[in-house]
Scaffold this active site. Sequence first.
Site, mmCIF file in Angstrom:
data_model
loop_
_atom_site.group_PDB
_atom_site.id
_atom_site.type_symbol
_atom_site.label_atom_id
_atom_site.label_comp_id
_atom_site.label_asym_id
_atom_site.label_seq_id
_atom_site.Cartn_x
_atom_site.Cartn_y
_atom_site.Cartn_z
ATOM 1 N N PRO A 274 14.129 -2.177 32.534
ATOM 2 C CA PRO A 274 14.853 -1.466 31.474
ATOM 3 C C PRO A 274 16.288 -1.967 31.356
ATOM 4 O O PRO A 274 16.941 -2.269 32.356
ATOM 5 C CB PRO A 274 14.848 -0.014 31.976
ATOM 6 C CG PRO A 274 14.847 -0.145 33.468
ATOM 7 C CD PRO A 274 14.011 -1.366 33.758
ATOM 8 N N GLY A 275 16.775 -2.068 30.141
ATOM 9 C CA GLY A 275 18.163 -2.450 29.901
ATOM 10 C C GLY A 275 18.832 -1.385 29.065
ATOM 11 O O GLY A 275 19.518 -0.488 29.558
ATOM 12 N N ARG A 276 18.553 -1.462 27.764
ATOM 13 C CA ARG A 276 19.189 -0.568 26.796
ATOM 14 C C ARG A 276 19.060 0.918 27.156
ATOM 15 O O ARG A 276 20.013 1.675 27.032
ATOM 16 C CB ARG A 276 18.524 -0.806 25.431
ATOM 17 C CG ARG A 276 19.228 -0.156 24.269
ATOM 18 C CD ARG A 276 18.386 -0.275 22.988
ATOM 19 N NE ARG A 276 17.952 -1.630 22.723
ATOM 20 C CZ ARG A 276 18.607 -2.509 21.969
ATOM 21 N NH1 ARG A 276 19.727 -2.165 21.385
ATOM 22 N NH2 ARG A 276 18.132 -3.730 21.782
ATOM 23 N N TYR A 316 22.392 -7.385 13.609
ATOM 24 C CA TYR A 316 21.090 -6.761 13.343
ATOM 25 C C TYR A 316 21.159 -5.720 12.240
ATOM 26 O O TYR A 316 20.196 -4.979 12.049
ATOM 27 C CB TYR A 316 20.568 -6.039 14.597
ATOM 28 C CG TYR A 316 20.628 -6.789 15.890
ATOM 29 C CD1 TYR A 316 19.869 -7.951 16.082
ATOM 30 C CD2 TYR A 316 21.390 -6.325 16.944
ATOM 31 C CE1 TYR A 316 19.903 -8.620 17.298
ATOM 32 C CE2 TYR A 316 21.424 -6.989 18.170
ATOM 33 C CZ TYR A 316 20.682 -8.135 18.334
ATOM 34 O OH TYR A 316 20.708 -8.783 19.540
ATOM 35 N N CYS A 342 37.957 -12.617 9.973
ATOM 36 C CA CYS A 342 37.870 -13.223 8.652
ATOM 37 C C CYS A 342 36.424 -13.540 8.286
ATOM 38 O O CYS A 342 36.041 -14.713 8.157
ATOM 39 C CB CYS A 342 38.736 -14.465 8.604
ATOM 40 S SG CYS A 342 40.425 -14.075 9.050
ATOM 41 N N GLU A 343 35.620 -12.518 8.176
ATOM 42 C CA GLU A 343 34.210 -12.628 7.786
ATOM 43 C C GLU A 343 33.855 -11.323 7.073
ATOM 44 O O GLU A 343 34.200 -10.250 7.577
ATOM 45 C CB GLU A 343 33.282 -12.698 9.016
ATOM 46 C CG GLU A 343 33.526 -13.810 9.987
ATOM 47 C CD GLU A 343 32.672 -15.042 9.694
ATOM 48 O OE1 GLU A 343 31.764 -14.971 8.837
ATOM 49 O OE2 GLU A 343 32.942 -16.070 10.339
HETATM 50 C C1 LIG Z 1 16.085 -8.274 27.187
HETATM 51 C C2 LIG Z 1 15.009 -8.175 28.194
HETATM 52 C C3 LIG Z 1 14.756 -6.963 28.836
HETATM 53 C C4 LIG Z 1 15.487 -5.678 28.527
HETATM 54 O O1 LIG Z 1 15.226 -5.209 27.253
HETATM 55 P P1 LIG Z 1 15.768 -3.763 26.806
HETATM 56 O O2 LIG Z 1 15.283 -3.604 25.428
HETATM 57 O O3 LIG Z 1 17.252 -3.792 26.886
HETATM 58 O O4 LIG Z 1 15.189 -2.764 27.734
HETATM 59 C C5 LIG Z 1 13.776 -6.944 29.804
HETATM 60 N N1 LIG Z 1 13.066 -8.072 30.128
HETATM 61 C C6 LIG Z 1 13.305 -9.249 29.507
HETATM 62 C C7 LIG Z 1 12.508 -10.435 29.906
HETATM 63 C C8 LIG Z 1 14.268 -9.350 28.527
HETATM 64 O O5 LIG Z 1 14.480 -10.511 27.917
#
Ligand SMILES: *Cc1c(COP(=O)(O)O)cnc(C)c1O
Length: 427
Positions: A274-276, A316, A342-343
Site C-alpha cells: 500500500p502507498g496512497r 491527472y 509559467c504554464e
Molecule cells: C505505485 C506502486 C504501488 C503503490 O500504489 P498505491 O496506489 O500508492 O497503493 C505498489 N506496488 C507497485 C509495484 C507500484 O508501482
Amino acid sequence: MHHFQYKEHELFCEDVSVAGLAEEWGTPLYIYSYATLAHHFRAFDAAFREYPHLTCFSVKANSNQAILRIFANEGGGADVVSGGEIYRSLKAGMNPDRIVYSGVGKTHDELDFALEVGILMFNIESTQELNVLNERARLLGTRAPVSFRINPDIDPKTHPYISTGLKKNKFGIESSASIQEYRYAKTLEYIDIIGISCHIGSQITETGPFVEALRRIKSFVHELRREGIRIKYLDIGGGLGITYDKETPPPPDEYAKAVLKEVQDEDLTLILEPGRVIVGNAGILVTKVLYTKSTSEKNFIIVDAGMNDLIRPSLYNAYQEILSVTSFSQEKYVADMVGPICESGDFFARDRLLTRPREGDYLAIMSAGAYGFVMASNYNSRPRPAEVLVDGSETHLIRQRESYEELIQGENIPPFLLSEPGTSRSS
Ligand SMILES: *Cc1c(COP(=O)(O)O)cnc(C)c1O
C-alpha cells in the site's frame, strides 16, 4: 480518518494550528500528521493479521526518511522501484529482507546494489531482466530471489496513467507467457523462484478488480505447483484508493476480507504494497494567497505553491479539496486557484466554488501526502517546499526548505565560458 480538523474557525493538524505552522516555517509547506500515518499503517496491517503477511509500504508514494522510519518502527517493509529508493529505505532503518523491488527498467547497477544488500525479492518484468539478474548474481557470487510480476489484463477502472495491469501497459509479463518464464527461470543457476506478484493500478475504489486479478494469479499458482515450482510469496501490489472528493473506496478491512477469502486455504505469505491509502490523507500542502484577480472571464486566486510542488491536478486532472486555514469568511465565489508557474496547466482547482480569500490568507490543499512532495521538481527554479511532521502538540522539521544555493548545487560552468564577456568564441 485523519487529524486535520477545525477547532472553532481554525484548521489544526492534531494539536497544532496550521496557520501557526505556516507562519513559523513559511509556505508552501507540507504538513503530515504522525497519528494519522501510524493509525493508517496499523489499521491496514491489522486487517491482515489472521494470515501470514508482510506490509511493504510503497516508497514512491512518499519517501521522506522520517515517514519511512515510522513504518519501519511499525514492523513494515518497503516496496521500491529504484536504487535510490533502496538507499532511502535502508537509511531510514528498513530491514533489507523486508524490501521488494519492482520496475520494468532496473539497471545493472541497481540490480547489483539490491543483490549486495540482500533484499527479500526481485519482481521480474521480462526475460531479458531475468537473464541479466542471473548473470549479475553469478558475478557477485550470490543468488537472486525472484517472483514474476504478472500482468493479469484487468481493468482497474482508474485514470489511464495509473492503470498498470492491462495488456497494453508496459508492466509485467503477459499471463499467457508466464508459465514458460517460470520453467525457464527454473533452469537458471543463480535464480531462486520464491513468489509471484501483480500490481494492477492505483486509486482503485472497488474490490472487484483486486479479486479478479487475485483469482487469475491463484489459479496460476496452482498450475505452477503442479509443475513442482514452489511459490511462497504472493505479492498483490498496492492500489487501494482514498477519498479525495466523493469516492467511496472500501476501507482496509473490507479490502482485506475480500483478499483473504481468496487465499485462506492457500499456503502462502501475502506481500502487500500500500502507498496512497497509508499516506494520502495524512498530509496537506499549505499555501499562501499572493493575489486575487478577476478578468472578464474568471476569478483567479494566485497562490505561492505551484505545479512543481504538487503536480497531481495538472498531471491527472486530479481533484484535491481546498480548505481555508482560517474560516471566518463565509462568502463563496467560483474561481480558479492557480500557481505562479509559467504554464496554463499550473492549477489546483478550476471553476471551483471556494471561500473568497483575502491576500495573505492561507489555504490548505488536502490529501497531499501521497504523490505530493515526491513528484515535486525545481521547475521555474523554485526551491522545493519544507516538510514538517506533527505529533500531538510537537512539530518536527523533516525536510528543510531548499535554498537558492541548493538549486545550483552540482552545476558547473566550463572554464572556456568563463573568459571576459565579449571574448567568447561565438562573438
Ligand atoms: C505505485 C506502486 C504501488 C503503490 O500504489 P498505491 O496506489 O500508492 O497503493 C505498489 N506496488 C507497485 C509495484 C507500484 O508501482
